[in-house]
Design a protein around this motif. Structure first.
Motif, short mmCIF file in Angstrom:
data_model
loop_
_atom_site.label_atom_id
_atom_site.label_comp_id
_atom_site.label_asym_id
_atom_site.label_seq_id
_atom_site.Cartn_x
_atom_site.Cartn_y
_atom_site.Cartn_z
N ALA A 104 0.71 -1.31 0.12
CA ALA A 104 0.08 -0.05 0.07
C ALA A 104 0.96 1.39 -0.16
O ALA A 104 0.58 2.18 -0.72
CB ALA A 104 -0.88 0.24 1.24
N ALA A 105 1.99 1.14 0.62
CA ALA A 105 2.87 2.38 0.74
C ALA A 105 3.69 2.48 -0.31
O ALA A 105 3.99 3.62 -1.03
CB ALA A 105 3.94 2.35 2.09
N ARG A 106 3.98 1.41 -0.87
CA ARG A 106 4.78 1.59 -2.20
C ARG A 106 3.74 2.00 -3.50
O ARG A 106 4.48 3.04 -4.23
CB ARG A 106 5.31 0.01 -2.51
N ASP A 107 2.70 1.52 -3.54
CA ASP A 107 1.76 1.73 -4.67
C ASP A 107 1.27 3.37 -4.44
O ASP A 107 0.95 4.28 -5.47
CB ASP A 107 0.42 1.07 -4.46
N THR A 108 1.36 4.03 -3.12
CA THR A 108 1.08 5.77 -3.02
C THR A 108 2.08 6.47 -3.72
O THR A 108 1.69 7.43 -4.43
CB THR A 108 0.99 5.91 -1.62
N ALA A 128 0.37 9.19 6.10
CA ALA A 128 -1.08 8.89 5.58
C ALA A 128 -1.35 7.35 5.56
O ALA A 128 -2.49 7.10 5.93
CB ALA A 128 -1.36 9.37 4.16
N VAL A 129 -0.53 6.52 5.03
CA VAL A 129 -0.94 5.03 4.96
C VAL A 129 -0.86 4.58 6.64
O VAL A 129 -1.83 3.82 6.86
CB VAL A 129 0.21 4.20 4.30
N ALA A 130 0.01 4.77 7.19
CA ALA A 130 0.11 4.35 8.77
C ALA A 130 -1.03 4.96 9.45
O ALA A 130 -1.82 4.05 10.29
CB ALA A 130 1.57 4.76 9.28
N GLY A 131 -1.53 6.19 9.29
CA GLY A 131 -2.71 6.59 9.88
C GLY A 131 -4.01 5.90 9.64
O GLY A 131 -4.92 5.65 10.37
N GLY A 166 7.29 1.03 10.36
CA GLY A 166 8.40 0.30 9.96
C GLY A 166 7.97 -0.12 8.45
O GLY A 166 8.60 -0.14 7.63
N ALA A 167 6.80 -1.11 8.45
CA ALA A 167 6.35 -1.71 7.09
C ALA A 167 5.90 -0.53 6.19
O ALA A 167 6.44 -0.77 4.89
CB ALA A 167 5.07 -2.49 7.34
N ALA A 168 5.16 0.61 6.50
CA ALA A 168 5.16 1.67 5.60
C ALA A 168 6.22 2.41 5.21
O ALA A 168 6.38 2.65 4.01
CB ALA A 168 4.04 2.68 5.99
N GLY A 169 7.31 2.43 6.10
CA GLY A 169 8.47 2.99 5.68
C GLY A 169 9.31 2.03 4.56
O GLY A 169 9.88 2.58 3.72
N ALA A 170 9.27 1.02 5.07
CA ALA A 170 9.94 0.16 3.79
C ALA A 170 9.10 0.20 2.45
O ALA A 170 10.14 0.10 1.63
CB ALA A 170 9.98 -1.42 4.43
N GLY A 171 7.76 0.26 2.42
CA GLY A 171 7.33 0.36 1.19
C GLY A 171 7.57 1.65 0.39
O GLY A 171 7.89 1.52 -0.68
N VAL A 172 7.80 2.97 1.23
CA VAL A 172 8.08 4.05 0.54
C VAL A 172 9.71 4.00 0.09
O VAL A 172 9.93 4.31 -1.07
CB VAL A 172 7.79 5.24 1.51
N TRP A 173 10.46 3.43 0.93
CA TRP A 173 11.92 3.19 0.63
C TRP A 173 11.89 2.31 -0.85
O TRP A 173 12.76 2.64 -1.62
CB TRP A 173 12.60 2.54 1.69
N THR A 174 11.07 1.38 -0.96
CA THR A 174 11.13 0.58 -2.11
C THR A 174 10.78 1.21 -3.36
O THR A 174 11.18 1.11 -4.54
CB THR A 174 10.21 -0.61 -1.95
N ALA A 175 9.58 2.17 -3.08
CA ALA A 175 9.11 2.99 -4.00
C ALA A 175 10.28 4.07 -4.76
O ALA A 175 10.25 4.28 -6.00
CB ALA A 175 7.80 3.67 -3.83
#
Length: 541
Positions: A104-108, A128-131, A166-175
């Protein structure tokens, strides 16, 4: 005017992007919760004793979903009537919600096919995703309070936000393309820490699998004794699969040295099992070591941290050829600390309380396992990194130049080489003068023979003495030249060759085929050199 009109549109677009990211987080939470609910409800339907009803199944699904995020649960329906905590997290169960949140965070931030849509910043996307995810989690925590497995509020307030962010940050880092720090030492430390962690967990999984295979009979007896129906055995099998990553973490902690606790007062290490363990019947717990002192089979579990330290040090030392020794040691030490922090977090999730009383401490202790990992990396990883660095710098060292020989022997050898070369030059000059003369013998301008010591006075070494024109010389050829200016006409086969005349002398007749100075490296010339001058010099008389 244009700026005033476009500004609200841009702000509105960013607000819509943040709202969409929040919705993505809520959908990810709902998908994970729904998947667990489907499994629990299917198990409840297939069970021959559905006593709790559909409400109990949904409360159990909510409790398992919170447990997958590291939240401790409290069992209220115990035999003693006292609440018993449940804090061991099935790590495989954690993979589903973490993956959904990561995606979800990566697709954002990933534009996909629509490159024109506005995108929030990296920090705003994580928030936003974590919220949105935490809003759904808060509802689940409130819902679980009315069931048989309510959530512990203290751990829910700490572990749940930590895992989600942590999971949302990993997704943003991947994006963003998985960027690493610009400093080379920090990037190398992170890579080495990740590789060391994978090696350590792989070695722990191998050690645990070997022990489980060794005690296969006891594991099968515990599995068949827990449930007699196929539905119960299927539920136990799913729980075993969910706890397989926990077994790998336990094996790594066992090989590191601190081991794990089996109830208060019982400790299992490679040196042996001390105390009276309180072990409930479960298939994976059949792989625990027996009582007594440890043997070489138990000590072999130390191969996992040994291999992890060697891999960590090699990964740091390979790109450190151009670094200073101090920077290499600090980088390896930082990688050891990073690996220790990661294994401490995993150990805290893989272990915890299973109940009250003696089962309040079950599994590895997180701070002991993390400290042991750092110690292994500092004692073995740092020297290995320095050794790999020193080995790699061997190719950068300049090779020493050969020392020229000195002494009487060196001077004698140099004199011999000079004499040999002078003899070759003299023979070459004699051969050239003989070839330039029509009769095979050089002549002075007054018709006399050329002196042996060199050319007559007033004539250089490179000049050719004037000779009378040869009737056989073709028209257009320079007098005294070896080769004509243009190719001569074909001669009859019976015409004698001037160079094969009886009075022509070859190199063997002049004594040039053999070295007159005794040089073994002398090689006679098999061709005549070209004329040094195209026109004869003026007559000195």
């Amino acid at each position: 005017m244009t700026h005033v009109i476009e500004q609200p549109l841009v702000q509105g677009g960013r607000s819509a992007a943040l709202a969409a990211a929040c919705v993505r987080g809520g959908i990810a939470a709902g998908l994970g919760l729904g998947a667990l609910a489907v499994l629990v409800v299917a198990a409840w339907i297939s069970s021959p004793y559905p006593d709790s009803g559909p409400g109990g199944a949904l409360h159990l699904a909510a409790g398992l979903w919170l447990l997958a995020h590291g939240v401790d649960l409290v069992r209220t329906d115990t035999l003693s009537g006292l609440p018993a905590p449940l804090g061991i997290v099935p790590l495989l169960l954690t993979a589903l919600p973490v993956w959904l949140l990561h995606r979800a965070a990566r697709d954002t931030l990933d534009p996909g096919e629509d490159d024109d849509r506005p995108r929030p910043s990296a920090g705003a996307a994580v928030a936003a995703v974590a919220g949105g995810y935490l809003l759904v989690a808060a509802v689940v925590v409130v819902y679980s309070a009315s069931g048989p497995l309510p959530a512990d509020l203290l751990t829910a307030g700490f572990w749940l936000p930590a895992v989600v962010v942590g999971a949302a940050g990993a997704g943003v880092w991947t994006a963003l393309g998985r960027p690493l720090p610009r400093q080379r030492q920090a990037a190398a430390a992170l890579r080495a820490a990740g590789l060391g962690l994978v090696t350590l967990l792989g070695g722990g999984a191998a050690a645990a699998a070997v022990s489980l295979a060794w005690h296969a009979g006891e594991a099968q007896a515990a599995y068949t004794g827990l449930a007699g129906e196929w539905s119960g055995r299927a539920a136990v099998l799913l729980l075993v699969l969910a706890l397989l990553p926990n077994m790998a973490v336990w094996g790594a902690a066992y090989g590191l040295g601190p081991g794990f606790t089996l109830g208060t007062g019982a400790l299992a290490t490679p040196l042996g099992l001390a105390g009276d363990p309180a072990v409930p019947p479960f298939p994976l717990l059949a792989a625990l070591p027996g009582e007594g002192r440890g043997t070489w089979i138990h000590w072999a579990a130390a191969a996992a941290p040994l291999a992890a330290a060697l891999v960590l040090g090699h990964r740091v030392g390979r790109p450190a050829r151009m670094w200073a020794a101090r920077d290499t040691a600090l980088t390896a030490l930082g990688a050891a600390w990073g690996c220790g922090a990661a294994i401490a977090v995993l150990t805290a999730a893989a272990g915890g309380p299973l109940g009250a009383g003696r089962l309040s401490a079950f599994g590895p202790v997180w701070w002991q396992t993390g400290a042991a990992t750092v110690l292994w990396g500092a004692c073995l990883g740092v020297p290995v990194a320095l050794g790999v660095r020193a080995w790699g710098r061997r190719s950068l060292r300049p090779k020493p130049l050969p020392t020229p020989p000195t002494g009487p022997e060196a001077h004698a050898a140099a004199g011999a080489r000079f004499t040999s070369r002078l003899g070759r030059l003299t023979g070459l000059l004699r051969l050239g003068r003989a070839a330039a003369s029509p009769s095979g013998q050089g002549q002075t301008p007054d018709g006399g023979p050329t002196p042996v010591g060199g050319p007559p006075p007033g004539q250089g070494l490179g000049s050719v003495p004037p000779t009378a024109p040869d009737p056989s010389t073709p028209a257009g050829a320079q007098p005294g030249a070896l080769w004509p200016a243009s190719p001569p006409a074909a001669r009859p086969a019976t015409a004698p060759d001037a160079r094969s005349a009886p009075d022509a002398r070859s190199a063997s007749d002049l004594g040039l085929d053999d070295d007159p100075y005794g040089d073994s490296a002398f090689e006679p010339y098999d061709y005549l050199p070209a004329a040094w001058e195209s026109t004869p010099p003026p007559d000195s008389r």
